[in-house]
Design a protein around this motif. Structure first.
Motif, short mmCIF file in Angstrom:
data_model
loop_
_atom_site.label_atom_id
_atom_site.label_comp_id
_atom_site.label_asym_id
_atom_site.label_seq_id
_atom_site.Cartn_x
_atom_site.Cartn_y
_atom_site.Cartn_z
N ALA A 95 0.84 -1.19 0.00
CA ALA A 95 0.00 0.00 0.00
C ALA A 95 0.88 1.25 0.00
CB ALA A 95 -0.92 -0.01 1.21
N GLU A 147 -5.64 -2.08 -5.79
CA GLU A 147 -5.13 -1.70 -4.47
C GLU A 147 -3.80 -2.39 -4.16
OE1 GLU A 147 -8.15 -2.87 -5.11
OE2 GLU A 147 -9.71 -1.91 -3.92
N ARG A 249 -13.68 -4.76 -8.57
CA ARG A 249 -12.87 -4.75 -7.37
C ARG A 249 -12.92 -6.11 -6.71
NH1 ARG A 249 -13.34 -3.34 -1.85
NH2 ARG A 249 -11.55 -2.15 -1.09
#
Length: 257
Positions: A95, A147, A249
């Motif tokens: 991240a 992500e 997603r």
């Protein structure tokens, strides 16, 4: 189907060739008649594949700044080099707040700096070929965000942008250069994600209804390197079964759709 004489007489360098997509690309090029020079870090696997394909192997870690020169020296032994496939690369899930300089530096070194250096060093040899081609293996994530993938996506996007610019410079010199962007393909790098999501569920997100195979990517690489794409340069060929047109997603709970 592969024409077994399509690349006869051509000498091809494939980086990251000991496993997965790179190994399949090397086999496809050898089946098309090319002499293949393989690169990788796994010397045992590389030497076995070189023996199988009647090619040669050079072991090198692309994090080593001296690796590109050693790889190109091996690939151009005898003076000939017609095709470069920059397939080697790696991914780190991190991240934004975990993307420390050490990780980003490694990602950029292996996925951008090394292939650019290989191209620079190989150019004098490629320019002497009457069918020179460069294929840079990027990813759908050069343009499709996911992500915890920012560093890898940034590196692949940088290589894709370099390719488009290089096409302008290299076209007049007789060298074509294109990107090949795989999507969801069964490889060791993707296995954890496909297993986590479930292959059947993953396949429902892909318009063609299945997760890709390494041979799907290899055949696309063969097209970009061969005479059938003689008027194609500076573009990205996406090989993802339409996945990037229908990307959803990843749901954290396998029980939710």
């Amino acid at each position: 189907m592969t024409d077994h004489t399509e690349l006869a007489g051509r000498r091809v360098l494939v980086t990251g060739a000991t496993h997965g997509i790179g190994r399949s690309i090397a086999r496809a090029f050898a089946a098309a008649g090319a002499t293949v020079v393989l690169h990788g870090r796994d010397a045992d696997a590389g030497n076995r594949l070189a023996l199988e394909l009647s090619g040669s192997f050079v072991a090198a870690d692309l994090e080593d700044p001296g690796a590109p020169a050693r790889i190109v020296d091996a690939a151009t032994e005898g003076g000939q080099l017609d095709v470069v496939v920059n397939n080697a690369g790696f991914e780190v899930e991190a991240a934004v707040d975990a993307l420390v300089p050490e990780i980003l530096t490694r990602l950029l070194r292996v996925n951008v700096q090394a292939p650019v250096e290989i191209i620079r060093l190989a150019l004098p040899h490629l320019e002497r070929s009457d069918g020179a081609a460069i294929v840079n293996v990027t990813s759908i994530h050069e343009s499709v965000p996911v992500e915890a993938n920012g560093g890898y996506a940034a590196a692949k996007a940088a290589l894709a942008a370099f390719t488009r610019t290089a096409a302008i410079e290299l076209g007049p010199r007789g060298v074509r250069i294109n990107n090949l962007a795989p999507g969801a393909v069964r490889t060791s790098m993707n296995d954890h994600l496909i297993h986590q999501v479930g292959e059947e569920r993953f396949a429902r997100w892909i318009p063609l209804g299945r997760v890709g195979d390494v041979d799907d990517v290899a055949q696309a690489a063969l097209f970009l390197a061969g005479p059938a794409s003689r008027y194609v340069t500076g573009t990205t060929l996406t090989v993802d079964g339409g996945y990037s047109q229908h990307l959803v997603r990843y749901a954290p709970d396998p029980g939710t759709a």
